[in-house]
Design an enzyme around this catalytic site. Structure first.
Site, short mmCIF file in Angstrom:
data_model
loop_
_atom_site.label_atom_id
_atom_site.label_comp_id
_atom_site.label_asym_id
_atom_site.label_seq_id
_atom_site.Cartn_x
_atom_site.Cartn_y
_atom_site.Cartn_z
N SER A 148 0.85 -1.18 0.00
CA SER A 148 0.00 0.00 0.00
C SER A 148 0.89 1.23 0.00
O SER A 148 2.00 1.20 0.56
CB SER A 148 -0.87 0.01 1.26
OG SER A 148 -1.50 1.27 1.43
N TYR A 162 -1.51 -0.41 10.30
CA TYR A 162 -1.67 -0.98 8.95
C TYR A 162 -0.46 -0.61 8.09
O TYR A 162 0.12 -1.47 7.41
CB TYR A 162 -2.96 -0.45 8.33
CG TYR A 162 -3.19 -0.80 6.88
CD1 TYR A 162 -3.72 -2.03 6.50
CD2 TYR A 162 -2.88 0.11 5.87
CE1 TYR A 162 -3.93 -2.34 5.17
CE2 TYR A 162 -3.09 -0.19 4.53
CZ TYR A 162 -3.62 -1.42 4.19
OH TYR A 162 -3.83 -1.73 2.87
#
Length: 253
Positions: A148, A162
């Site tokens: 990501s 995350y």
């Protein structure tokens, strides 16, 4: 009895929705047989499998939590049984929790996010390597880790746990790519940016992409299919000299 498939087989973890589902459908259109794993939404996984079969390819949907080594082993055993091969692994399964500052993060949340987003891909890659590697009499293969842009940006005030888990996945990509390069396995990483998927609802803000799209140089959010095309390029012979690489699909952010 194991049925040896002539078509290449791609396994996409978390293939029932979002980027995973888009990759499964595009892979089928490109001639792959497709296996996907899912954790809870059996109906969505079945719909993806039906679309793969409608494209004339074989499909397998297996309920498996990639953070659980026994479930990962069963997933790969099911693939062995049905297809007798694996050519591409896409480590796509990931979880996201509600937006929060660090001070409010609970330990159980942190542990689950790292288990799924960092340890899970390692477990799956381990099983894939045992089947793909020349040293295990394999034919070679490709592993693609889905990270990501958060790994670069840090996601302050929202998802730093995350982001950190994806940073771990990126470091794993670098090391694993070097480790298995002479074993016929290419290992690369795709870094999606702000993509229109259901994942943002897990973070408590379904409309997050629209809120932040003005911060993206291209001025819009991305579609899952745009990420899928990058994944399948890396999986293809067109990327035969590419390993240990990171491909941003972020609209320039």
């Amino acid at each position: 009895m194991t049925e040896v498939s002539q078509a290449p087989l791609i396994l996409i973890t978390g293939g029932g929705r979002g980027v995973g589902a888009a990759t499964a459908r595009l892979a089928a259109a490109q001639g792959y047989d497709v296996a996907i794993s899912f954790v809870s939404d059996e109906a969505s996984a079945a719909a993806v499998a039906a679309d793969v079969e409608a494209a004339g390819r074989r499909a397998l949907a297996v309920r498996a939590d990639s953070a659980d080594p026994e479930q990962v082993e069963r997933l790969f055993g099911a693939i062995d049984q049905k297809f007798g091969r694996i050519d591409v692994l896409v480590n796509n399964a990931a979880v996201l929790a509600r937006q929060s500052r660090l001070e409010e993060l609970g330990f159980d949340r942190m542990r689950r996010i790292f288990a799924v987003n960092a340890i899970g891909p390692i477990l799956c890659a381990q099983q894939a390597a045992r089947r793909m590697s020349y040293r295990h009499d394999g034919r070679g293969g490709v592993v693609i880790n889905i990270s990501s842009a958060a790994a670069r940006l840090g996601s302050p005030g929202e998802y730093i746990d995350y982001a950190a888990s994806k940073g771990a996945l990126e470091t794993f990509t670098t090391g694993f790519a070097k480790e298995v390069a002479r074993d016929g396995i290419r290992v690369n990483c795709v870094r999606p940016g702000h993509i229109y998927t259901d994942m943002h609802a897990s973070g408590g803000e379904p409309g997050r992409v629209d809120r932040v799209k003005d911060t993206i140089p291209l001025g819009r959010g991305g579609q899952p299919e745009e990420v899928a095309r990058a994944i399948l390029w890396l999986a293809s012979p067109e990327a035969s000299f590419v390993t240990g690489a990171f491909l941003d699909v972020t609209g320039g952010k």
